[in-house]
Scaffold this motif. Sequence first.
Motif, PDB file in Angstrom:
ATOM      1  N   GLU A 191       0.828  -1.216   0.000  1.00 18.77           N
ATOM      2  CA  GLU A 191       0.000   0.000   0.000  1.00 18.77           C
ATOM      3  C   GLU A 191       0.862   1.265   0.000  1.00 18.77           C
ATOM      4  O   GLU A 191       0.467   2.299  -0.548  1.00 18.77           O
ATOM      5  CB  GLU A 191      -0.958   0.012   1.202  1.00 18.77           C
ATOM      6  N   ASN A 192       2.062   1.177   0.597  1.00 20.47           N
ATOM      7  CA  ASN A 192       2.956   2.339   0.605  1.00 20.47           C
ATOM      8  C   ASN A 192       3.559   2.568  -0.773  1.00 20.47           C
ATOM      9  O   ASN A 192       3.775   3.716  -1.190  1.00 20.47           O
ATOM     10  CB  ASN A 192       4.061   2.152   1.638  1.00 20.47           C
ATOM     11  N   GLU A 193       3.824   1.486  -1.492  1.00 21.65           N
ATOM     12  CA  GLU A 193       4.346   1.617  -2.844  1.00 21.65           C
ATOM     13  C   GLU A 193       3.306   2.254  -3.760  1.00 21.65           C
ATOM     14  O   GLU A 193       3.634   3.093  -4.614  1.00 21.65           O
ATOM     15  CB  GLU A 193       4.760   0.251  -3.374  1.00 21.65           C
ATOM     16  N   ILE A 194       2.053   1.913  -3.560  1.00 21.16           N
ATOM     17  CA  ILE A 194       0.972   2.518  -4.353  1.00 21.16           C
ATOM     18  C   ILE A 194       0.889   4.017  -4.077  1.00 21.16           C
ATOM     19  O   ILE A 194       0.746   4.831  -4.998  1.00 21.16           O
ATOM     20  CB  ILE A 194      -0.376   1.833  -4.027  1.00 21.16           C
ATOM     21  N   LEU A 195       0.999   4.382  -2.798  1.00 18.99           N
ATOM     22  CA  LEU A 195       0.967   5.799  -2.430  1.00 18.99           C
ATOM     23  C   LEU A 195       2.156   6.538  -3.039  1.00 18.99           C
ATOM     24  O   LEU A 195       2.003   7.650  -3.574  1.00 18.99           O
ATOM     25  CB  LEU A 195       0.972   5.940  -0.909  1.00 18.99           C
ATOM     26  N   TYR A 196       3.344   5.929  -2.975  1.00 26.25           N
ATOM     27  CA  TYR A 196       4.521   6.583  -3.557  1.00 26.25           C
ATOM     28  C   TYR A 196       4.343   6.826  -5.050  1.00 26.25           C
ATOM     29  O   TYR A 196       4.723   7.885  -5.584  1.00 26.25           O
ATOM     30  CB  TYR A 196       5.782   5.748  -3.330  1.00 26.25           C
ATOM     31  N   LYS A 197       3.752   5.864  -5.758  1.00 26.05           N
ATOM     32  CA  LYS A 197       3.603   6.012  -7.210  1.00 26.05           C
ATOM     33  C   LYS A 197       2.714   7.203  -7.569  1.00 26.05           C
ATOM     34  O   LYS A 197       2.877   7.809  -8.633  1.00 26.05           O
ATOM     35  CB  LYS A 197       3.054   4.716  -7.806  1.00 26.05           C
ATOM     36  N   LYS A 198       1.804   7.545  -6.684  1.00 28.00           N
ATOM     37  CA  LYS A 198       0.996   8.746  -6.916  1.00 28.00           C
ATOM     38  C   LYS A 198       1.888   9.989  -6.905  1.00 28.00           C
ATOM     39  O   LYS A 198       1.726  10.891  -7.746  1.00 28.00           O
ATOM     40  CB  LYS A 198      -0.090   8.869  -5.851  1.00 28.00           C
ATOM     41  N   TYR A 199       2.801  10.038  -5.938  1.00 28.86           N
ATOM     42  CA  TYR A 199       3.721  11.177  -5.873  1.00 28.86           C
ATOM     43  C   TYR A 199       4.706  11.147  -7.039  1.00 28.86           C
ATOM     44  O   TYR A 199       5.086  12.190  -7.587  1.00 28.86           O
ATOM     45  CB  TYR A 199       4.463  11.178  -4.543  1.00 28.86           C
ATOM     46  N   ALA A 200       5.138   9.945  -7.416  1.00 28.23           N
ATOM     47  CA  ALA A 200       6.058   9.830  -8.551  1.00 28.23           C
ATOM     48  C   ALA A 200       5.410  10.353  -9.822  1.00 28.23           C
ATOM     49  O   ALA A 200       6.069  10.984 -10.666  1.00 28.23           O
ATOM     50  CB  ALA A 200       6.492   8.380  -8.717  1.00 28.23           C
ATOM     51  N   ALA A 201       4.114  10.117  -9.959  1.00 29.41           N
ATOM     52  CA  ALA A 201       3.400  10.630 -11.138  1.00 29.41           C
ATOM     53  C   ALA A 201       3.392  12.154 -11.155  1.00 29.41           C
ATOM     54  O   ALA A 201       3.560  12.781 -12.213  1.00 29.41           O
ATOM     55  CB  ALA A 201       1.974  10.084 -11.141  1.00 29.41           C
ATOM     56  N   LEU A 202       3.193  12.756  -9.978  1.00 32.55           N
ATOM     57  CA  LEU A 202       3.258  14.221  -9.902  1.00 32.55           C
ATOM     58  C   LEU A 202       4.651  14.716 -10.263  1.00 32.55           C
ATOM     59  O   LEU A 202       4.811  15.718 -10.972  1.00 32.55           O
ATOM     60  CB  LEU A 202       2.900  14.687  -8.484  1.00 32.55           C
ATOM     61  N   GLY A 235      17.508  10.162  -4.823  1.00 33.14           N
ATOM     62  CA  GLY A 235      17.967   9.763  -3.498  1.00 33.14           C
ATOM     63  C   GLY A 235      16.919   8.967  -2.743  1.00 33.14           C
ATOM     64  O   GLY A 235      15.801   8.736  -3.218  1.00 33.14           O
ATOM     65  N   ARG A 236      17.276   8.570  -1.536  1.00 34.10           N
ATOM     66  CA  ARG A 236      16.413   7.721  -0.710  1.00 34.10           C
ATOM     67  C   ARG A 236      15.022   8.305  -0.495  1.00 34.10           C
ATOM     68  O   ARG A 236      14.001   7.669  -0.741  1.00 34.10           O
ATOM     69  CB  ARG A 236      17.046   7.530   0.677  1.00 34.10           C
ATOM     70  N   LEU A 237      14.996   9.535  -0.004  1.00 32.74           N
ATOM     71  CA  LEU A 237      13.724  10.134   0.396  1.00 32.74           C
ATOM     72  C   LEU A 237      12.878  10.545  -0.801  1.00 32.74           C
ATOM     73  O   LEU A 237      11.656  10.455  -0.764  1.00 32.74           O
ATOM     74  CB  LEU A 237      13.981  11.347   1.297  1.00 32.74           C
ATOM     75  N   ALA A 238      13.523  11.005  -1.834  1.00 33.36           N
ATOM     76  CA  ALA A 238      12.788  11.490  -3.002  1.00 33.36           C
ATOM     77  C   ALA A 238      12.213  10.348  -3.839  1.00 33.36           C
ATOM     78  O   ALA A 238      11.253  10.549  -4.596  1.00 33.36           O
ATOM     79  CB  ALA A 238      13.680  12.370  -3.870  1.00 33.36           C
ATOM     80  N   THR A 239      12.797   9.149  -3.706  1.00 35.23           N
ATOM     81  CA  THR A 239      12.297   7.998  -4.477  1.00 35.23           C
ATOM     82  C   THR A 239      11.739   6.911  -3.578  1.00 35.23           C
ATOM     83  O   THR A 239      11.387   5.839  -4.054  1.00 35.23           O
ATOM     84  CB  THR A 239      13.425   7.404  -5.354  1.00 35.23           C
ATOM     85  N   TYR A 240      11.661   7.193  -2.292  1.00 36.12           N
ATOM     86  CA  TYR A 240      11.060   6.277  -1.312  1.00 36.12           C
ATOM     87  C   TYR A 240      11.665   4.868  -1.439  1.00 36.12           C
ATOM     88  O   TYR A 240      10.976   3.868  -1.569  1.00 36.12           O
ATOM     89  CB  TYR A 240       9.544   6.219  -1.470  1.00 36.12           C
ATOM     90  N   ARG A 241      13.003   4.806  -1.372  1.00 38.47           N
ATOM     91  CA  ARG A 241      13.733   3.555  -1.455  1.00 38.47           C
ATOM     92  C   ARG A 241      14.842   3.547  -0.401  1.00 38.47           C
ATOM     93  O   ARG A 241      15.412   4.600  -0.094  1.00 38.47           O
ATOM     94  CB  ARG A 241      14.371   3.372  -2.843  1.00 38.47           C
ATOM     95  N   TYR A 242      15.164   2.362   0.096  1.00 36.65           N
ATOM     96  CA  TYR A 242      16.321   2.240   0.983  1.00 36.65           C
ATOM     97  C   TYR A 242      17.530   1.860   0.142  1.00 36.65           C
ATOM     98  O   TYR A 242      17.552   0.813  -0.500  1.00 36.65           O
ATOM     99  CB  TYR A 242      16.090   1.184   2.067  1.00 36.65           C
ATOM    100  N   TYR A 243      18.542   2.745   0.124  1.00 36.00           N
ATOM    101  CA  TYR A 243      19.758   2.495  -0.631  1.00 36.00           C
ATOM    102  C   TYR A 243      20.961   2.532   0.316  1.00 36.00           C
ATOM    103  O   TYR A 243      20.992   3.319   1.267  1.00 36.00           O
ATOM    104  CB  TYR A 243      19.970   3.577  -1.708  1.00 36.00           C
TER     105      TYR A 243
END
Length: 783
Positions: A716-727, A738-746
């Motif tokens: 469900e968090n990945e779905i929410l992130y994709k909404k922001y990625a679309a914006l 980066g980590r925060l801007a792409t919602y990924r742990y690197y």
Amino acid sequence: MEVINGILKNNHGTNNDSQSHSPSTLICFSHLRWDFVYQRPQHLLSRFATMFTVFFVEEPFHDATGEPSLSFTPKSENLWIVRPHIQAGTSHEETERIQKNLLDRFLKNKNFDDLIFWYYTPMALTFSGHLKPALTIYDCMDELSNFKNAPPGLKEFEDSLLKKADIVFTGGQSLYDFKKDRHQNIYPFPSSIDKKHFEQARHVREEPIDQRHIAGPKLGFYGVIDERFDIELIRNMAILKPDWNFILLGPVVKIDPSSLPEMANVHLLGSKCYDELPNYVSGWDVALIPFAINDSTRFISPTKTPEYLACGVPVVSTPIRDVINPYGEKGIVKIASTAEEFVAAAEQYMKMDKTKWLPEVDEFLADKSWSSTFMEMMKKVNSTLSALKRSHSVTRPASAKYTYDFLIVGAGFAGSVLAERLASAGNKKVLIIDKRNHIGGNAYDYYNEDGILVHKYGPHIFHTNSADVFNYLSKFTAWRNYQHKVLANVDGQLLPIPINLNTINKYYGLNLNGLEVEEFLASRAEKTYPVKTSEDVVVSKVGRELYEKFFRGYTRKQWDLDPSELDASVTARVPTRTNKDDRYFTDTYQAMPSHGYTKLFEKMLSHPNIKIMLNTDYEEVMDEVKYRKLIFTGPVDEFFNYKYGKLPYRSLRFKLETLETPRFQETGTINYPNDYGFTRISEFKHLTGQKHDKTTVVYEYPEATGDPYYPVPRAENEILYKKYAALANQLTNTYFFGRLATYRYYNMDQVVAQALTTFKKIMQSELSTKLHTDEELIFEKQH
């Protein structure tokens, strides 16, 4: 905390409309205690209390027997002394965290447009720098970094405070001359005087009892007796004039009291309260300012100079800049450097007829009152508030002077690597901003008060398989070879993690070889298909017992979720081995920066095309800075004002402790999967290789709130992130990275690798745009 809320309620709601009202509450952060010596802060803030409700926040008392708290002591109707009480033995880092929490709770319901922050110490930024009052004032009364036992990092924090402050006052002319180019709204306000109070000395008929019996001539000094005080000067004068008596009033700090002269004509009478001072000075023939000439006195403006004069007592001073100008140049104070010169000047004064000298002194002091200084300061405060209201933002010099090719938000690995590449390889002008008071992001390290190199945000161990990444970073640091090892505290045993052959043999009391351990694990594994969750990953490899002992408890503490509720990626990062390799990582390159990460970042960002602004929220400058393109490395949901709701993160609280022992544990990190509230303890000296007779460890406590560290990997968090990625994809000239801007742990090396790749893509885009523009220009010329 009910008392705190009650105090705030007395003033709450008086300024609900920030556009039409001025702030009504002033909060002062001071390194000096109110009851220590009555000087500049007390004079000014007692007067500002006639205009504002003033809270004077002192440094902590380590005397709490229970939970940390704030105490409030009223000094006048609108003036409160605020004292944090923290348990003894609390580490410096933990103290800062507690102070931040106490301040946040105190100001929980306060309208920040109603607040003014007034700083005497830049170190207060460690717990208050995240807040944004209507106005920030820095009253720089001394060059504190030159003082003995100045805290580490003071200069860096002052740099941050000068950027954050809306207006700066200095305690003297020389200090103003030294700092005037570092701020655009700075004014000198030298030491002033409560003239009526000290003029009482001219009419005292009887000296205090502990001075009354001392015969004359008397030469006196009052103030703090510390590293600024020229002990040998007093000793030599006392030797030269055994029939003169030297009176010293004030606390002895930061020096050994036994170093002071033990002579029959030198009298240390201890600290005296402010009200008593005129009585003592009344009995002196000459007042002394015997400060040593060194770094700590380079910019001081002694308050006692005009106070002595108001008492009607002549003054001899060492050549302090702010005494020479104006007092020495006006002929009101004599300047001397040696004991012989002091004695000669004092003898002249003792023979002097004061009838001519005293009117000159009074005329000079006529406009030097603290009340006059307060009114002039108040004018500057009001004019600055008016300017801020007109602009609705803080005016910063960097935005006015430069036009940038790229504005980069975030000074961690993502932002810093791109800044360096764009500046050096792309010849672009870059402004990099960060809301923290340092560069380096979560990799920031520093030397604590005991001189031990520590990582502020938990241990960061560099490892990579990429030669490109390692070679790139090697341009900015030498390396110390280091292979990280981790043990897990399970059932009273310290066992290697990741699970390997030694782990199995020691835990089960076996003596298996590599082939046998494969069969052993296979016999316990529970085959799961498809593998969807973190529980599936572990149980399918090592079985349920090892999963319960090594993984489940740790994961539940870390994520506040059962592994069965988490994506498989969480535990997939931790391998299982059938050999004896007890290294945590197996990468080709494993090393630590020889001088720490912060030094690496400093060198990386030292290019002349790069400008840095710290303690700066990007929203404060977005409309002021002229830039062509934006690179954003902060939280993507924050950028879009949480349009679809907040993306969930897990945070960490770090508790650092310095111990009186060279070594605390046998390896860099020990995990505690099943016991205690923390997940692991790391000891920095294992990582850095530093030699020291003390050691510092860090306990990590997972928390739901705080700085965002770990994206929570759920569908469900990945779905929410994709909404922001679309914006984000709809924006032009804006990169989210980066980590925060792409919602990924690197890992760190992954961020560096992506930054290097992103730089190439940016430059290809720049080149494509330029070629397209050139073709259009050619076409226009031809047609």
